[in-house]
Design an enzyme around this catalytic site. Structure first.
Site, PDB file in Angstrom:
ATOM      1  N   HIS A 199       0.720  -1.328   0.198  1.00  0.00           N
ATOM      2  CA  HIS A 199      -0.023  -0.135   0.060  1.00  0.00           C
ATOM      3  C   HIS A 199       0.999   1.136   0.134  1.00  0.00           C
ATOM      4  CE1 HIS A 199       0.772  -0.584   4.164  1.00  0.00           C
ATOM      5  NE2 HIS A 199       0.403   0.578   4.720  1.00  0.00           N
ATOM      6  N   HIS A 209       1.373   3.978   2.055  1.00  0.00           N
ATOM      7  CA  HIS A 209       1.950   4.655   3.144  1.00  0.00           C
ATOM      8  C   HIS A 209       3.601   4.696   3.129  1.00  0.00           C
ATOM      9  CE1 HIS A 209      -1.911   4.253   5.894  1.00  0.00           C
ATOM     10  NE2 HIS A 209      -1.972   4.969   4.826  1.00  0.00           N
ATOM     11  N   ASP A 238       6.118   4.702   5.093  1.00  0.00           N
ATOM     12  CA  ASP A 238       6.721   3.724   5.809  1.00  0.00           C
ATOM     13  C   ASP A 238       6.552   2.291   5.205  1.00  0.00           C
ATOM     14  OD1 ASP A 238       4.105   3.266   6.628  1.00  0.00           O
ATOM     15  OD2 ASP A 238       4.836   2.234   8.517  1.00  0.00           O
ATOM     16  N   HIS A 239       6.112   2.157   3.667  1.00  0.00           N
ATOM     17  CA  HIS A 239       5.901   1.004   3.091  1.00  0.00           C
ATOM     18  C   HIS A 239       6.604   1.388   1.781  1.00  0.00           C
ATOM     19  CE1 HIS A 239       3.486  -1.648   5.735  1.00  0.00           C
ATOM     20  NE2 HIS A 239       3.325  -0.281   6.594  1.00  0.00           N
ATOM     21  N   HIS A 285      -7.496  -0.727   5.581  1.00  0.00           N
ATOM     22  CA  HIS A 285      -6.551   0.112   6.212  1.00  0.00           C
ATOM     23  C   HIS A 285      -6.170   1.395   5.115  1.00  0.00           C
ATOM     24  CE1 HIS A 285      -2.810   1.344   8.049  1.00  0.00           C
ATOM     25  NE2 HIS A 285      -2.237   1.253   7.149  1.00  0.00           N
ATOM     26  N   ASP A 343      -0.079  -3.912   6.403  1.00  0.00           N
ATOM     27  CA  ASP A 343      -0.944  -3.429   7.781  1.00  0.00           C
ATOM     28  C   ASP A 343      -2.376  -3.831   7.553  1.00  0.00           C
ATOM     29  OD1 ASP A 343       1.412  -2.279   8.139  1.00  0.00           O
ATOM     30  OD2 ASP A 343       0.779  -0.169   7.901  1.00  0.00           O
ATOM     31  N   HIS A 396       4.388  -4.804  11.029  1.00  0.00           N
ATOM     32  CA  HIS A 396       4.923  -4.191  12.425  1.00  0.00           C
ATOM     33  C   HIS A 396       5.039  -5.025  13.578  1.00  0.00           C
ATOM     34  CE1 HIS A 396       4.559   0.100  10.891  1.00  0.00           C
ATOM     35  NE2 HIS A 396       3.441  -0.596  10.041  1.00  0.00           N
TER      36      HIS A 396
END
Length: 301
Positions: A120, A122, A124-125, A184, A203, A241
């Site tokens: 996805h 975001h 941090d990905h 998400h 996530d 995570h």
């Protein structure tokens, strides 16, 4: 028989309760949302090695199977993954939380990155996408970035878009089946390797929890969780995570009579005290202990 609408409402209530019992940075439940949002290609046995360092790593030794998975911590609580096919030499990074860490993991093994599989959009990905694609010595076209079709405009450097039911060829394996696990984020996807019995779900699903619902709807997210729950029990769940300790505390608060959950929570606390990862888990144990997969089966929730 409980309707989908009722189950969705129950899931929202559960998520809202989780949010009030955990911090905004550590919570893995998705937030309730009342708004409705209307919401493709690329060309065994497995082992996993893990690392203990954040944004650097020292994995344990392992054999070299058809599909090797290397797991390492990144940033504050992310996990990064490298998938390697020894027969073809292809190597994929599942999401790119920290380009520097991924580069170190590649270098110490002499592997060459060929694919990035984004779950996805975001940061941090996807934050390391461009650095990995354009790093020094990397020729144009050597790294193919794959990502969700419904988030194509938000994935840096994306080359190939995929969606539900597509197959992403990888090395000598039969490839990864793409699953739509939106909720998400609207276009969130997971990569399922049926031969290896492994799913990389970003996530969407966590050990004893699930991702916060930033963009999707309760009905959409519940469908996504059910689809993940329907995978074979022996499937390894690689989430993004390390939230399991806080998830365990919340799970115990809503289903204290689940003895398998009580036992698992105790094991998790012991593992974290030794700084050991609690990921991956198995779909089977998530079905039996994860409250977000049990809203339609538990008498307590």
């Amino acid at each position: 028989r409980i309707s989908v609408t009722m189950l969705s409402r129950r899931l929202v209530a559960l998520a809202t309760l989780h949010l009030t019992s955990t911090s905004s940075t550590g919570a893995s439940a998705f937030a309730a949302s009342a708004r409705s949002v209307t919401a493709r290609a690329m060309s065994g046995s497995t082992a996993t090695t893990t690392s203990d360092a954040s944004c650097s790593s020292s994995p344990t030794a392992s054999s070299a199977p058809a599909l090797e998975v290397v797991q390492f911590p990144c940033l504050d609580d992310n996990y990064g993954y490298l998938l390697h096919d020894a027969e073809t030499g292809q190597t994929a990074a599942v999401d790119t939380p920290c380009a520097a860490t991924i580069e170190k993991e590649l270098a110490k093994r002499g592997w060459k990155l060929t694919h990035v599989l984004n779950t996805h959009h975001h940061h941090d990905h996807t934050g390391g996408n461009l650095d990995l694609k354009t790093r020094e010595g990397q020729a144009d076209g050597e790294v193919t970035i794959v990502g969700p079709a419904n988030e194509r405009e938000k994935i840096p450097g994306i080359d190939v878009v995929v969606g539900e039911g597509d197959t992403v060829p990888f090395g000598s394996t039969s490839g990864a089946r793409v699953m739509d696990v939106g909720g998400h984020t609207l276009g969130h996807i997971a990569y399922y390797f049926p031969e290896a019995q492994k799913v990389f779900c970003g996530d969407a699903l966590f050990a004893l929890g699930c991702g916060r619902m930033f963009e999707g709807t309760p009905r959409q997210f519940w469908k996504s969780l059910r689809n993940l729950r329907d995978l074979p029990d022996e499937t390894d769940v690689y989430c993004a995570h390390e939230y399991t300790s806080s998830n365990a505390k919340f799970a115990l608060s809503v289903e204290p009579g689940n003895q398998e959950l009580v036992d698992r929570a105790e094991q998790i606390m012991e593992m974290r005290a030794r700084n050991e990862p609690t990921v991956p888990s198995k779909i089977g144990e998530e079905k039996r202990t994860n409250p977000f997969l049990r809203v339609d089966v538990s008498e307590e929730i």
